[in-house]
Design an enzyme around this catalytic site. Structure first.
Site, PDB file in Angstrom:
ATOM      1  N   CYS A  85       0.929  -1.108  -0.044  1.00 12.36           N
ATOM      2  CA  CYS A  85      -0.050   0.158   0.031  1.00 12.36           C
ATOM      3  C   CYS A  85       0.790   1.391   0.078  1.00 12.36           C
ATOM      4  CB  CYS A  85      -1.100  -0.047   1.178  1.00 12.36           C
ATOM      5  SG  CYS A  85      -2.029  -1.542   1.184  1.00 12.36           S
ATOM      6  N   ILE A 211     -12.743  -0.953  -1.139  1.00  8.19           N
ATOM      7  CA  ILE A 211     -11.890  -1.319  -2.128  1.00  8.19           C
ATOM      8  C   ILE A 211     -12.167  -0.470  -3.474  1.00  8.19           C
ATOM      9  CG2 ILE A 211     -11.952  -3.333  -4.042  1.00  8.19           C
ATOM     10  CD1 ILE A 211     -12.298  -5.001  -1.617  1.00  8.19           C
ATOM     11  N   HIS A 335      -9.093   3.813  -1.598  1.00 10.18           N
ATOM     12  CA  HIS A 335      -7.721   3.279  -1.409  1.00 10.18           C
ATOM     13  C   HIS A 335      -7.292   2.611  -2.655  1.00 10.18           C
ATOM     14  CE1 HIS A 335      -3.946   1.902  -0.004  1.00 10.18           C
ATOM     15  NE2 HIS A 335      -4.551   0.741   1.089  1.00 10.18           N
TER      16      HIS A 335
END
Lengths: 389, 389
Positions: A85, A211, A335
């Site tokens: 990430c 998501i 994200h």
């Protein structure tokens, strides 16, 4: 640090881009950034590009040259960075370094993720590969569970409640409501957060980011290039730091601190010659509500154990002393993993330049910080941005 | 370019490491490199790490912090680079850049791939993801087919035969026979190459590199660090270049040239202030025999159309004017994708230092070059190494 200016930024909306390809999303972000920069694409020396799960999501590895297609000559460099990430933040850091080394005057940094095209279980499995396969993946630990362990450890040591965490989600949804690029525009209440199903005790569904699909890009230029081309970007990157910790949680001495982020922050502040006290506004990696708490402490805004009440007390709200995640954060802006770190740069640049829809929350802000984390903060990249002088 | 020295190199053997994990293989290479370097692991500022298909092969993304575990503090940086088969070469290039920027004095560069643990069809599918999914993957083009297209285009324009290509495989197996780190130690004949099954006309099974496991690492240090610590490494990196081309073959004007490698070579030669004529020994990316031909031309050792006979004429043999792939190359030393570019650095360093089992082929060699390519040379990284003065 060498003078490094943000000549232009671009992003897609974050959310569900069903039916669109990654290359199409990245081209949209890239084109916006280039258009805003007033830099000729043929001047780009290098692309540093963050992507996490392209192999799985689009059966496409080796994405860097694909994303570089059409923007330059064969002398252009293109490099994909994958640090889970934190892929986007590391791409920014490598872009900064390319200019610092003297190898490049103009660097495109960017990131992309396509996630919603997979079944949710497949996406969860792909995300879980960012944890230690041997010690965490194989026993079945996924990230909601891992961050729940961090929240548990934190609360056991310092106290704090699910309500405290809920205030973070509420704040970030409130900020996202006025950000057209955000995935969610619905405001939520503390009661909403507490009433949604538990995902991994003490975290519920609304403690977690969604998501997302999305892409973000920024054009970085050297001070020399800006002078030569009569460009006066509003915002500069003055500090860039990275840190690393053990990939698995079991190897850490203390689960209540994120030392990779502490190291990254120290390096970034040192480069910028600022301290935490100088920071006016922050975009931090709130993949789960507890992550925002850990970020605020790692960045030095709060002592260990003290950030848990920051949102509840309004200190990190849009009208607080340190507005945090005015974009909506990962929690509500979304994200798309590889894009997130670059997206933070895009949002913070607009906040400091006064062109962000939420910029009225930080009039006169001069110093901002981005904090991007990989896995359970096994990797972290921190950047200091300042209004250019 | 700043002075950058290779303080130590390490590698596993390349081949079938059934039952061993990637982390174990990388630790072996890393430990060897560190031991040879006489550098304290706590002095390492950064790891740049190449890996191509860890998500698929070991269900492990986010490998950089895993591979950095135990070698430093949380201030250590760790970054994974993925540029297909050029991942390792790009990791080296980013490591060089970290020192050039002044951000680091000691950088560990490394690469790893685990490939034999998958079924061959799965490995082939994973490798195919390095091609353009939309234009190449979806229609079913895999890399043997893609390189066969390049061979076809080359032979149609310039001539050349399967026998010419076979001599490259024969030469590289001959070199590998005396390299204990190589995957193959059997010598082969031109007849063997021509008699093995065709994989994709005009390429046969012995025109192709094998599927391999392996890891490689090198410790790079700044000239200042070497002076402070009384270290006198034998070999320096004096040039580092990268180039990019379209990911898909259909977008290229000319399939007989690899312009990404040409750009990378020009940049590397320029940094080192050398020309192709100065190069004494080369390690090039011969994933298929035709790839060695394209590499020799991109590096400027031959004019376009002229390298096809180099092996047949003995010019690139161990006793030729430009010994090429004395390690055995990808063809016979093996090709653990993410490790390959770093492995080339390991082999060439030993050749120039005189510590390689095949170093007697190049007595007095002072300048060498590595050439690492991703996909059908959509990405390329070239490094010039010289005996340190």
């Amino acid at each position: 640090m060498a003078e490094i200016l943000i000549a232009g930024v671009g992003t897609t909306t974050f959310g569900d881009h069903a039916g669109r390809t990654g290359r199409e999303l990245f081209a949209e972000a890239r084109s916006s950034a280039l258009a805003e920069s007033a830099v000729s694409s043929s001047d780009i020396d290098a692309l540093y590009y963050g992507n996490y799960m392209g192999e799985t999501a689009e059966r496409q590895s080796h994405q860097a040259p694909l994303m570089a297609s059409g923007i330059g000559t064969t002398g252009l460099e293109a490099t994909r960075v994958e640090n889970a990430c934190a892929s986007g933040g590391y791409a920014v850091a490598d872009g900064v370094r390319a200019i610092e080394s003297g190898a490049a005057d103009v660097v495109l940094v960017g990131g992309l993720e396509r996630m919603t095209n997979l079944e949710t279980a497949e996406t969860t499995a792909a995300l879980a590969r960012a944890a230690d396969e041997l010690h965490e993946g194989r026993p079945g630990l996924t990230f909601p569970g891992a961050y729940a362990l961090l929240a548990d450890a934190y609360m056991e040591r310092f106290g704090g409640t699910r309500e405290d965490l809920a205030h973070i989600a509420v704040k970030n949804h409130e900020n996202a409501a006025t950000n057209p690029n955000a995935q969610f525009h619905n405001e939520i209440s503390v009661a909403d957060v507490l009433e949604t199903p538990q995902v991994a005790d003490p975290l519920g569904l609304l403690d977690a980011c969604p998501i997302s699909d999305g892409a973000a890009a920024a054009v970085l230029i050297s001070g020399e290039y800006a002078a030569e081309h009569n460009l006066s970007p509003a915002v500069a990157i003055t500090g860039s730091g990275r840190g690393t910790d053990s990939l698995s949680l079991q190897e850490r001495e203390d689960l209540t601190r994120t030392k990779a982020a502490e190291s990254a922050a120290q390096a970034a502040y040192s480069g910028a010659d600022v301290t935490a006290d100088d920071v006016d506004v922050a975009e931090v990696h709130d993949c789960f509500t507890i992550a925002e708490v850990l970020a605020l402490e790692a960045l030095g805004f709060y002592q260990p154990g003290e950030a848990i009440t920051a949102a509840r007390d309004g200190e990190t709200a849009h009208d607080g002393q340190l507005p945090t995640n005015l974009s909506g954060g990962l929690k509500a802006k979304g994200h798309p993993v590889g894009a997130t770190g670059v997206g933070q740069l895009v949002e913070l640049t607009k906040l400091l330049a006064g062109t962000h829809p939420n910029a009225n929350a930080v009039p006169g802000a001069e110093v901002g910080v981005t904090h991007n984390a990989g896995g359970t903060v096994a990797t972290a990249a921190v950047h200091v941005l300042e209004v250019a002088r």
